[in-house]
Enzyme design. Sequence first.
Site, PDB file in Angstrom:
ATOM      1  N   ARG A  27     -36.580  12.596   0.898  1.00 33.91           N
ATOM      2  CA  ARG A  27     -38.004  12.411   0.644  1.00 33.91           C
ATOM      3  C   ARG A  27     -38.273  11.697  -0.680  1.00 33.91           C
ATOM      4  NH1 ARG A  27     -41.015  16.228   3.908  1.00 33.91           N
ATOM      5  NH2 ARG A  27     -42.805  15.722   2.662  1.00 33.91           N
ATOM      6  N   ASN A  98     -46.505  17.354  -4.431  1.00 34.97           N
ATOM      7  CA  ASN A  98     -46.357  16.163  -3.576  1.00 34.97           C
ATOM      8  C   ASN A  98     -47.753  15.648  -3.325  1.00 34.97           C
ATOM      9  OD1 ASN A  98     -43.730  16.841  -3.347  1.00 34.97           O
ATOM     10  ND2 ASN A  98     -43.789  17.351  -1.168  1.00 34.97           N
ATOM     11  N   GLU A 478     -37.807  -6.017  13.280  1.00 31.47           N
ATOM     12  CA  GLU A 478     -37.022  -4.828  12.940  1.00 31.47           C
ATOM     13  C   GLU A 478     -35.721  -5.231  12.234  1.00 31.47           C
ATOM     14  OE1 GLU A 478     -37.529  -1.841  12.609  1.00 31.47           O
ATOM     15  OE2 GLU A 478     -35.611  -0.828  12.770  1.00 31.47           O
ATOM     16  N   LYS A 482     -34.707  -4.102   8.472  1.00 27.24           N
ATOM     17  CA  LYS A 482     -33.458  -3.385   8.167  1.00 27.24           C
ATOM     18  C   LYS A 482     -32.701  -4.110   7.062  1.00 27.24           C
ATOM     19  CE  LYS A 482     -34.005  -0.276   9.605  1.00 27.24           C
ATOM     20  NZ  LYS A 482     -34.852   0.323  10.616  1.00 27.24           N
ATOM     21  N   GLU A 485     -34.561  -3.697   3.612  1.00 25.47           N
ATOM     22  CA  GLU A 485     -34.550  -2.383   2.958  1.00 25.47           C
ATOM     23  C   GLU A 485     -33.154  -1.956   2.529  1.00 25.47           C
ATOM     24  OE1 GLU A 485     -35.307   0.368   6.968  1.00 25.47           O
ATOM     25  OE2 GLU A 485     -36.088   1.038   5.057  1.00 25.47           O
ATOM     26  N   HIS A 501     -45.532 -23.803  12.821  1.00 29.03           N
ATOM     27  CA  HIS A 501     -46.860 -23.623  12.221  1.00 29.03           C
ATOM     28  C   HIS A 501     -46.767 -23.232  10.750  1.00 29.03           C
ATOM     29  CE1 HIS A 501     -48.637 -24.183  16.121  1.00 29.03           C
ATOM     30  NE2 HIS A 501     -47.748 -23.320  16.611  1.00 29.03           N
TER      31      HIS A 501
HETATM   32  O1  M6R Z   1     -41.235   8.923   9.959  1.00 28.40           O
HETATM   33  P1  M6R Z   1     -41.910   7.704  10.466  1.00 28.40           P
HETATM   34  O2  M6R Z   1     -41.279   7.171  11.717  1.00 28.40           O
HETATM   35  O3  M6R Z   1     -43.394   7.864  10.633  1.00 28.40           O
HETATM   36  O4  M6R Z   1     -41.707   6.604   9.347  1.00 28.40           O
HETATM   37  C1  M6R Z   1     -42.319   5.360   9.426  1.00 28.40           C
HETATM   38  C2  M6R Z   1     -41.711   4.385   8.442  1.00 28.40           C
HETATM   39  O5  M6R Z   1     -41.891   4.839   7.136  1.00 28.40           O
HETATM   40  C3  M6R Z   1     -40.214   4.180   8.690  1.00 28.40           C
HETATM   41  O6  M6R Z   1     -39.964   3.766   9.988  1.00 28.40           O
HETATM   42  C4  M6R Z   1     -39.644   3.130   7.709  1.00 28.40           C
HETATM   43  O7  M6R Z   1     -40.196   1.883   7.992  1.00 28.40           O
HETATM   44  C5  M6R Z   1     -38.124   3.121   7.783  1.00 28.40           C
HETATM   45  N1  M6R Z   1     -37.577   3.255   6.464  1.00 28.40           N
HETATM   46  C6  M6R Z   1     -37.570   1.872   8.353  1.00 28.40           C
HETATM   47  O8  M6R Z   1     -36.186   1.904   8.437  1.00 28.40           O
END
Ligand code: M6R
Length: 605
Positions: A27, A98, A478, A482, A485, A501
């Site tokens: 988290r 939090n 996607e 990936k 990140e 475009h």
């Molecule tokens: O827990 P969630 O599926 O709601 O999370 C959504 C996004 O935060 C999550 O998919 C994020 O984009 C990932 N880190 C991508 O790998």
Amino acid sequence: MCGIIGIASNKSVSMNIINSLKKLEYRGYDSAGIATLTNNTINEKKCSGRVEELEKILFKNPSEGNVGIGHVRWATHGIPNTLNAHPHSSEKVSVVHNGIIENSDELKKTLEEKGFKFKSETDTEVITLLVTESLKKSDPLESVFKTLKKLKGSFALGIIFKNHTDIIIGARRGSPLAVGYSKEENYLGSDSYALKSMTNKISYLDDGEICVLSKSEISFFDANQNKINKKIHIVSDDENTADKGDYKNFMSKEIFEQPNTAKKCVSEYIDSLKKDINIYNFPITPGEIEKIILIGCGTAYHSCLVAKYWFEELTSIEVEIDIASEFRYRNLKFSTKNLYIFVSQSGETADTAAALEICKKNKVKTCSVVNVVESTIARNSDWVLPIHAGPEIGVASTKAFLGQLIVLYILCLKLSSVRNDIDKKSYNINIENLKKLPDAIAKTLKSEGDIQIMAQEFLKARGSMFLGRGSSFPIALEGALKLKELSYLHAEGYPAGEMKHGPLALIEEGLPVIVIAPKDKYFEKTLSNTQEVIARGGKIFFITDIKKRLLSTNIRLRLRVPHLDNFLSPILLTIPLQLLAYHVALLKSCDIDKPRNLAKSVTVE
Ligand code: M6R
């Protein structure tokens, strides 16, 4: 984001707090801290960086105490350093938080005028000082109630008190908070995952609620200070086994688990005997659904985008998709004939949960596609379709994306069948193909060797592009997400037809361009777009499911995934892109499971 843990026990709690914080690091992981109570003293220890650092500090200088709170942070207000790490303590109270206090500047000013001094740049410290001020005239519970009335924004709180060494007070508004029950101790946690190693008996606080826990008792209060009872949930243990095993990190484990993820998910929903899909109790009679609106964030949004192509192709239902952070602020026209589907791995994403709340206020029917069935989003929706992927720990979502796609596809097939949008024969063929999916995923994973070679070519790149058309377009998005990140390399995902475009201007000699081109109705068009990129010097990596060798020249690498049918192609085409991001990040020595600046569960707006 951020993770909270609190333990009230009849024995020393610091080591259990550290162990729980390690579980909560998904988290947030830019700083960590702990506060325990002994002999009417608050022992606060904190550091920037990981829980491991905090553990070293405690090893040298242990913290005693049978009541304590701990926190892992994902910075919002103030840089990630020791001073800004939680807990934030005064001489009387210590607070972990939090969420975000939106009126903290105003509150800070008023407190400073009264002579209070702030040590950190955080919004949380206003809570510490407001409770401290209230304690002059009130008991702990009353002080917390008074403080909460002054706060705007979202929070989950854990608070301990120097002069009340047996209790922890928890409060929730917007950010999730759970309590756990055990024989000789009780727990507070920002989610049930952190508590599961200690107990399987859990209650979830709703917005506005407060709890007071001691080692032997937990009391709950609503926002009007009335005592209330809460339901105790027994959470399943099978989801308690998040362990890397022999893998280097959770992400590689989760990528290679995908044949099993698919098998489990398919077997949960497909009745092999009846050759049908086990989905019942639709919140709206299927034939009466006019529109489906799919909502999610990040990777979950990408699964909505893929599903849109499926619903449009296989059903007569109109489909819209939206990013939750946009949906929640739009001026929407809600209809009881629409089904609003929320997709979320964690089930705790703040924007998605807020979008769901808006739907509830507008009295429309909601469905959630989640991995964590005890989550806020699952509990708040009318209908839950779990993805059965088991705990996903790596911040980059892999097996949960796969699970989301499978469940959305299964839902789409079921709706097409019950609405008579599909003939029986095609329905049966599609179900049979779904059953072959786990093996096809296992075969796709064998391309890892080729992908390792491909990954080398990204090391010196200044950026990269991912192109696809139709349902391969969200897969391009996607793949780019990936890579970004995990490896911190710039990557753009585009519909291949959009290149001319504007984005074609980015193509220069040697720029890696990944083209996702299954044999579908777009294939020839994608080939033409690929030629346009080749003509401008782009280095093409072609990912397809066709056997025939096309365009053998000018393509740096051609990778073939198995073909089952066009609907399942996006699922299989995702796997090489996950592996690519993973191997580029590995070569760059990035922190695979905990990429910089990110957190697994985005519980703040
Ligand atoms: O827990 P969630 O599926 O709601 O999370 C959504 C996004 O935060 C999550 O998919 C994020 O984009 C990932 N880190 C991508 O790998």
